[in-house]
Design an enzyme around this catalytic site. Structure first.
Site, PDB file in Angstrom:
ATOM      1  N   THR A   1      19.769 -17.848  22.338  1.00 49.36           N
ATOM      2  CA  THR A   1      20.108 -16.854  21.331  1.00 49.36           C
ATOM      3  C   THR A   1      18.973 -16.974  20.342  1.00 49.36           C
ATOM      4  O   THR A   1      18.386 -18.040  20.207  1.00 49.36           O
ATOM      5  CB  THR A   1      21.440 -17.244  20.646  1.00 49.36           C
TER       6      THR A   1
ATOM      7  N   ARG B   1      31.552  -9.368  28.538  1.00 48.62           N
ATOM      8  CA  ARG B   1      31.784 -10.512  27.650  1.00 48.62           C
ATOM      9  C   ARG B   1      30.996 -10.358  26.355  1.00 48.62           C
ATOM     10  O   ARG B   1      29.797 -10.090  26.375  1.00 48.62           O
ATOM     11  CB  ARG B   1      31.368 -11.807  28.351  1.00 48.62           C
ATOM     12  N   VAL B   2      31.675 -10.532  25.231  1.00 47.85           N
ATOM     13  CA  VAL B   2      31.024 -10.529  23.926  1.00 47.85           C
ATOM     14  C   VAL B   2      31.120 -11.935  23.354  1.00 47.85           C
ATOM     15  O   VAL B   2      32.199 -12.532  23.351  1.00 47.85           O
ATOM     16  CB  VAL B   2      31.707  -9.516  22.974  1.00 47.85           C
ATOM     17  N   GLY B   3      30.002 -12.465  22.902  1.00 46.36           N
ATOM     18  CA  GLY B   3      29.981 -13.812  22.345  1.00 46.36           C
ATOM     19  C   GLY B   3      30.065 -13.812  20.827  1.00 46.36           C
ATOM     20  O   GLY B   3      30.491 -12.821  20.214  1.00 46.36           O
ATOM     21  N   ASP B   4      29.637 -14.915  20.217  1.00 54.09           N
ATOM     22  CA  ASP B   4      29.776 -15.052  18.765  1.00 54.09           C
ATOM     23  C   ASP B   4      28.681 -14.326  17.983  1.00 54.09           C
ATOM     24  O   ASP B   4      28.877 -13.990  16.814  1.00 54.09           O
ATOM     25  CB  ASP B   4      29.773 -16.531  18.371  1.00 54.09           C
TER      26      ASP B   4
ATOM     27  N   THR C   1      23.760 -20.660  17.284  1.00 55.77           N
ATOM     28  CA  THR C   1      23.432 -20.611  18.711  1.00 55.77           C
ATOM     29  C   THR C   1      24.186 -21.727  19.411  1.00 55.77           C
ATOM     30  O   THR C   1      24.298 -22.833  18.889  1.00 55.77           O
ATOM     31  CB  THR C   1      21.923 -20.754  18.957  1.00 55.77           C
ATOM     32  N   GLY C   2      24.737 -21.420  20.583  1.00 54.85           N
ATOM     33  CA  GLY C   2      25.484 -22.450  21.296  1.00 54.85           C
ATOM     34  C   GLY C   2      26.574 -21.814  22.128  1.00 54.85           C
ATOM     35  O   GLY C   2      26.476 -20.645  22.494  1.00 54.85           O
TER      36      GLY C   2
ATOM     37  N   GLY D   1      29.229 -19.823  22.630  1.00 55.10           N
ATOM     38  CA  GLY D   1      29.732 -18.751  21.776  1.00 55.10           C
ATOM     39  C   GLY D   1      31.232 -18.746  21.577  1.00 55.10           C
ATOM     40  O   GLY D   1      31.724 -18.520  20.467  1.00 55.10           O
TER      41      GLY D   1
END
Lengths: 332, 332
Positions: A199, A227-230, A250-251, A253
């Site tokens: 990210t 899929r939606v992450g953070d 970053t990581g 999510g």
């Protein structure tokens, strides 16, 4: 008396410019993803390429901040450089999902107004961070997703790229390896760490005292379609407010979403009175660790303090302040 | 001495059952949207219909909680009733976007594990809250959007409905009116309040002491295609954690996203030591008001305290605790 006055003048003069014009305070921090990044697994060539790209991204934002530009512009400029580089999992070079497609997420937030813009699951925009900025500036909305976001980007005249533009052989190989691992029922531990992370993000303080944060990502290899992450979630992967801090994460999510990490750091500054450093460090090292979540954040406060804690082996990162000293680091 | 012992027994006995089996504590609160809902604009027939639907939703969750079921199941059951009712802007009866389509958002969160599931911009699933629950239970992800979320719902066997199922004449009329207002450059103030609001949600505490929250919505009339509001965003419109509270919000979604409202309430309980009531009240009445944001929240804590502040004329709402007393309210 004349002599004394003259003497006073001589001693006062050299320090006068700094009284009349206090040294400007501004700062920028960036990240290009966290994970199992160690000297042992990194060639000198690869390391140099990452250092050069991070320096270029820092410089793009630094130039604007030094000239009195806004933190929002600096954050966007730094992220555009990383989106355009195939080295990072954002824009060009994004990870492929389970269907072999790229789906990009990004968000930006203005610490002065707490306005925000975000896009999720978009496939053709060259620079998702600029589309997110346009959602903030030109719509009454905070987040647009998928087809609707694509249509908005096209209507706004943003550059549209083909699937080929985003394609990078190493991300494709990463997808094939991961899918083979799953077909053969090999353990999750054999999954390459690289597939789970990646990210890019930036946080900045400008000379007017305003904070901003932005994040952009391709998610992770073999994620489900949709899929939606953070990263595009305000409060999770991206957050900025002048009374607290600007944060980009970053990581893993999903864990960052569950803990609402970026807003958690701001809340602990506001309500527990923690410093930026303590709030960011404890959230990453203790709260995230407690649910086995790997990753890191970059954060800056209104006095220009920067924190960049991560609980992984490494995090591509850099920072620069008003002194113009560029610091680019990769390992712990 | 024998006489004293006998006397003691007589006085102690009546209170013994409550020592051996303490009265169960559980609770459920629901909302069906907030806005300019006044007695003057409401017919008796319409009011009765809303009261009946809210009571049915409360009862669906109450039965489960009373029988020792989980707060997650109770939240989902209450929301399903409201999604299936054409009275509320969620599931059947959802608002139309600018393209004349419905796009549904929903989220659910488990306060015990802080796991969460969400869907955004889905068009055919009868009960988005159940798809969100499946994202939480059956994937490694927190949020799925648009096509990918649809594909997941179909693969999981969820009921798929036609456009006709979701269509309600009054929502369609609301879209036409709003688009006419914009074509004629009439002021925003002439926009019907109803078009801007409408979301359903539930929060619950079960007998095991676990909290849960869920929210489901059609967004608002004439929203841009692809617009995602606060409902499916963990921390903004939906949040639950046993150490703080469970929250579901309704109102101007973009503002709730910028202030990360649900997590803000939890943070003020955790780090400022505020009660649920004070944290929820101040966030809705002061923080949201300060950015001209209308709406409300329902919230419950681990002791069964319920808060339902709103800064609008009315909010469709209801609550029930272990005493089995149903309270359904609409106006301030």
């Amino acid at each position: 008396m004349r002599c004394n006055a003259l003497l006073a003048l001589i001693f006062v003069l050299p320090s006068m410019p700094s009284v009349a014009q206090p040294a400007p305070i501004f700062g920028l921090a960036i990240h290009g993803g966290a994970g199992t990044i160690t000297r042992a697994t990194m060639s000198e060539e690869k390391e140099n390429a990452y250092r050069a790209a991070l320096t270029e991204a820092l410089n793009a934002g630094y130039k604007l901040l030094k000239a009195g530009g806004s933190s929002l512009d600096a954050v966007a400029a730094a992220i555009v450089v990383m989106e355009d580089s195939p080295l990072f999992n954002a824009g060009r070079g994004a990870a492929f999902n389970a269907g072999g497609q790229i789906e990009l997420d990004a968000a930006i937030m203005d610490g002065r107004t707490q306005k925000a813009g975000a896009v999720s699951a978009i496939r053709t925009a060259k620079n998702p961070i600029l589309v997110a900025r346009a959602v903030m500036d030109r719509t009454g909305h905070v987040m647009l997703t998928a087809e609707g976001a694509e249509a908005f980007a096209r209507a706004q005249g943003f550059e549209v790229m083909s699937h080929e533009y985003f394609f990078t052989p190493n991300r494709w190989e990463s997808l094939k390896k991961e899918q083979e691992r799953i077909r053969n029922n090999r353990p999750e531990s054999e999954s390459t760490e690289e597939r789970k992370h990646g990210t890019v993000g930036a946080v900045a303080l400008d000379q007017a005292g305003n904070l901003a944060a932005g994040t952009s990502t391709g998610g992770y290899t073999n994620k489900m379609a949709g899929r939606v992450g953070d990263s595009p979630v305000i409060g999770a992967g991206t957050y900025a407010a002048n009374d607290a801090c600007a944060v980009s994460a970053t990581g893993h999510g999903e864990s960052f979403m569950r803990l609402v990490v970026a807003h958690e750091i701001a809340s602990r500054m506001r309500y527990s009175g923690l410093s930026l450093k303590d709030a960011a460090h404890d959230t990453v090292m203790n709260k995230l660790k407690a649910i086995d979540a790997s990753g890191g954040v970059i954060a800056i406060d209104a006095r220009g303090n920067v924190a960049m804690p991560f609980n992984t082996e490494g995090m591509y990162r850099g920072q620069v302040g008003a002194d113009g000293e560029f610091k680019v680091e990769i390992y712990r």
